[in-house]
Design a protein around this motif. Structure first.
Motif: not given
Lengths: 149, 149
Positions: A7-9, A80, B90, B92, B97, B106, B110
């Motif tokens: 999800s992050e990427y 997501v 996450t 993150c 990152l 992003a 989150w």
DNA sequence: GGATACCATACCGAAGTAGTAGAGATTGAT
DNA sequence: ATCAATCTCTACTACTTCGGTATGGTATCC
């Protein structure tokens, strides 16, 4: 409900495409370098996002990926769920552990948690994030400019 | 943010203790049988919950576990964090990152997601769940009664 | 035809999950 | 005092998932 690196990427990648929406296809390698995402891993994610109908791909030289819709019409929830599967926090979630099934007091909390998450993800679009990212990018550019001076 | 069987089982166990709050210690075996939780696995969870200060243990025959506070003063958040570690969706989440660090569009989503989850978990107490469970239990008892008749 | 790109599939090491096993310490009851 | 019930601690294990990497395609542009 597990949110992983996918999800992050994936979200970062789509934000990147969102910033360049309308400029023609963007190659996976470009995105990979800009967002520091392992190239082959990113390919997998973009594949999944393509199958989910969020991006389209052009093959061959000068090919790449583009969003299939305006960034304002793609929600984080779609991203997501495309990458992690349906949003459900626990295996329970109305399930049937040992015949507890309906009569499980805990189930309500998990369901509420899912709903809360869903709400956040559903009300945030790629457009929201892309404009923010663009601002960050231009600020960074200004910073570099200043440094050179 | 991953919610695993630990939270699911652990919460059920504490609800069970909540229903019997004030009646003296309840043995792990009892809870295990009533809630259909593998006995040895439950022991581990109760150990963690004890270390987190949510339950106290009495050893020896007629020993068992009891809540250290009124059910109304124990939140689901405490339970979840005791069993799964701090609530963060996450890796993150304001992280870094590839030097993106602060300038990551992003990260905001989150963080919002975490906050939404935290809110749900923080505003639900064991008391809320225990009374619900007690009602389910008595309904089930009535059902069995009726069946026998 | 070659370079550039996407596509599909398989593989792999590390970590985490969901337990299980077993020995030990403590207490209540007899 | 002893015994059984109970918690405590550590280690182990089978399985799955995660985060990638590798390889070999196929399509497209120049």
């Amino acid at each position: 409900m597990r949110l992983t690196a996918r999800s992050e990427y994936g979200l970062l990648a789509l934000i990147d495409l969102g910033v360049r929406y309308g400029d023609g296809p963007v190659s996976a390698r470009e995105v990979s370098e800009r967002q520091c995402i392992p190239a082959k891993f990113l390919e997998q994610l973009l594949g999944a996002l393509r199958k989910a109908g969020l991006v389209s791909a052009m093959r061959g030289a000068r090919g790449g990926f583009s969003l299939t819709r305006e960034p304002s019409r793609i929600t984080v929830l779609e991203v997501v769920e495309a990458l992690e599967g349906p949003l459900a926090p626990t295996s329970c979630d109305g399930g049937s552990l040992c015949g507890r099934s309906g009569a499980c007091a805990a189930a309500g909390v998990w369901a509420k948690a899912t709903d809360a998450l869903r709400d956040v993800f559903e009300t945030t679009t790629l457009a929201d994030l892309s404009v923010r990212q663009a601002r960050f990018d231009s600020d960074a550019a200004k910073g570099r400019e200043k440094e050179r001076a």
